[in-house]
Design an enzyme around this catalytic site. Sequence first.
Site, PDB file in Angstrom:
ATOM      1  N   PHE A   1       0.843  -1.195   0.000  1.00 15.26           N
ATOM      2  CA  PHE A   1       0.000   0.000   0.000  1.00 15.26           C
ATOM      3  C   PHE A   1       0.879   1.246   0.000  1.00 15.26           C
ATOM      4  O   PHE A   1       1.725   1.435   0.882  1.00 15.26           O
ATOM      5  CB  PHE A   1      -0.908   0.013   1.241  1.00 15.26           C
ATOM      6  CG  PHE A   1      -1.820   1.218   1.284  1.00 15.26           C
ATOM      7  CD1 PHE A   1      -2.958   1.259   0.496  1.00 15.26           C
ATOM      8  CD2 PHE A   1      -1.525   2.307   2.102  1.00 15.26           C
ATOM      9  CE1 PHE A   1      -3.791   2.372   0.514  1.00 15.26           C
ATOM     10  CE2 PHE A   1      -2.351   3.411   2.133  1.00 15.26           C
ATOM     11  CZ  PHE A   1      -3.491   3.447   1.335  1.00 15.26           C
ATOM     12  N   GLY A   2       0.673   2.104  -1.000  1.00 14.81           N
ATOM     13  CA  GLY A   2       1.419   3.360  -1.098  1.00 14.81           C
ATOM     14  C   GLY A   2       0.580   4.518  -0.607  1.00 14.81           C
ATOM     15  O   GLY A   2      -0.582   4.682  -1.032  1.00 14.81           O
ATOM     16  N   TYR A   3       1.147   5.321   0.279  1.00 18.82           N
ATOM     17  CA  TYR A   3       0.440   6.516   0.775  1.00 18.82           C
ATOM     18  C   TYR A   3       1.258   7.778   0.545  1.00 18.82           C
ATOM     19  O   TYR A   3       0.834   8.878   0.894  1.00 18.82           O
ATOM     20  CB  TYR A   3       0.130   6.370   2.276  1.00 18.82           C
ATOM     21  CG  TYR A   3       1.362   6.157   3.132  1.00 18.82           C
ATOM     22  CD1 TYR A   3       1.902   4.888   3.301  1.00 18.82           C
ATOM     23  CD2 TYR A   3       1.996   7.235   3.762  1.00 18.82           C
ATOM     24  CE1 TYR A   3       3.039   4.696   4.077  1.00 18.82           C
ATOM     25  CE2 TYR A   3       3.133   7.043   4.537  1.00 18.82           C
ATOM     26  CZ  TYR A   3       3.642   5.773   4.690  1.00 18.82           C
ATOM     27  OH  TYR A   3       4.780   5.587   5.453  1.00 18.82           O
ATOM     28  N   GLY A   4       2.455   7.602  -0.031  1.00 14.81           N
ATOM     29  CA  GLY A   4       3.341   8.751  -0.257  1.00 14.81           C
ATOM     30  C   GLY A   4       3.944   8.661  -1.645  1.00 14.81           C
ATOM     31  O   GLY A   4       3.217   8.604  -2.643  1.00 14.81           O
ATOM     32  N   SER A   5       5.270   8.577  -1.685  1.00 13.85           N
ATOM     33  CA  SER A   5       5.933   8.604  -2.995  1.00 13.85           C
ATOM     34  C   SER A   5       5.556   7.402  -3.863  1.00 13.85           C
ATOM     35  O   SER A   5       5.599   7.495  -5.091  1.00 13.85           O
ATOM     36  CB  SER A   5       7.444   8.678  -2.826  1.00 13.85           C
ATOM     37  OG  SER A   5       7.896   7.602  -2.046  1.00 13.85           O
TER      38      SER A   5
ATOM     39  N   GLU B   1      13.582   2.505   0.981  1.00 19.07           N
ATOM     40  CA  GLU B   1      12.992   3.068   2.204  1.00 19.07           C
ATOM     41  C   GLU B   1      13.779   2.644   3.444  1.00 19.07           C
ATOM     42  O   GLU B   1      13.206   2.368   4.486  1.00 19.07           O
ATOM     43  CB  GLU B   1      11.523   2.621   2.313  1.00 19.07           C
ATOM     44  CG  GLU B   1      10.695   2.844   1.056  1.00 19.07           C
ATOM     45  CD  GLU B   1      10.652   4.296   0.577  1.00 19.07           C
ATOM     46  OE1 GLU B   1      11.109   5.184   1.328  1.00 19.07           O
ATOM     47  OE2 GLU B   1      10.198   4.531  -0.541  1.00 19.07           O
TER      48      GLU B   1
HETATM   49  C1  BEZ Z   1       4.584   5.129   0.467  1.00 22.85           C
HETATM   50  O1  BEZ Z   1       4.416   5.834  -0.496  1.00 22.85           O
HETATM   51  O2  BEZ Z   1       3.767   4.285   0.781  1.00 22.85           O
HETATM   52  C2  BEZ Z   1       5.775   5.251   1.299  1.00 22.85           C
HETATM   53  C3  BEZ Z   1       5.923   6.346   2.085  1.00 22.85           C
HETATM   54  C4  BEZ Z   1       7.040   6.439   2.893  1.00 22.85           C
HETATM   55  C5  BEZ Z   1       7.978   5.415   2.865  1.00 22.85           C
HETATM   56  C6  BEZ Z   1       7.785   4.325   2.078  1.00 22.85           C
HETATM   57  C7  BEZ Z   1       6.679   4.227   1.285  1.00 22.85           C
END
Ligand code: BEZ
Length: 173
Positions: free
Chosen positions: A10-14, A85
């Site tokens: 699941f991606g919540y950022g980049s 990460e």
């Molecule tokens: C993400 O997009 O899910 C994510 C955010 C921070 C670190 C690793 C992945």
Amino acid sequence: MEVTEPTWVFGYGSLIWKQDFPFLESRAGFIEGWSRRFWQGSHDHRGTETSPGRVLTLIETPGQRCCGRAFLVEPDVFDHLDHREKNGYERVAVDIHFENSRSPGVVYRATPDNHAFLGDAPLDEIAEHIVGSEGPSGLNSEYLIELASALRAMGEADGHVFSLESRVLALLK
Ligand code: BEZ
């Protein structure tokens, strides 16, 4: 968390806007009980050892949901993501909710006890910090602005992200 078969991450950022990895399928979704916050220091992507930037982590927030995009990936993709990460993040098992279904999956989270955690601060301070930071992956402001655009394109609103985006855009003018 060991992964031995195709698994949803699941991606919540980049991950939402920067897919430098192969995936079998992608779907919009959400996880429950979490909020994204710019509370994690970035020494290796959007800042440096001596001047870390601010990037996202997940904070436990009962009753809230965090919207994002999930990717079904082969197990070896986790080697790449673990490396990408590596600055304080760990894999956590989550249930990912899709429009009409739910699947187990994995999310990357930086916990408050990791060495790079910065924690909360007034939004104006976080915005100034983001505008003043840059690292090997580029401007910290790009990370925020790309995320805000991607969420908007998905029809999602996130108060923390959008409030920071308007402050950062004002500072960049
Ligand atoms: C993400 O997009 O899910 C994510 C955010 C921070 C670190 C690793 C992945």
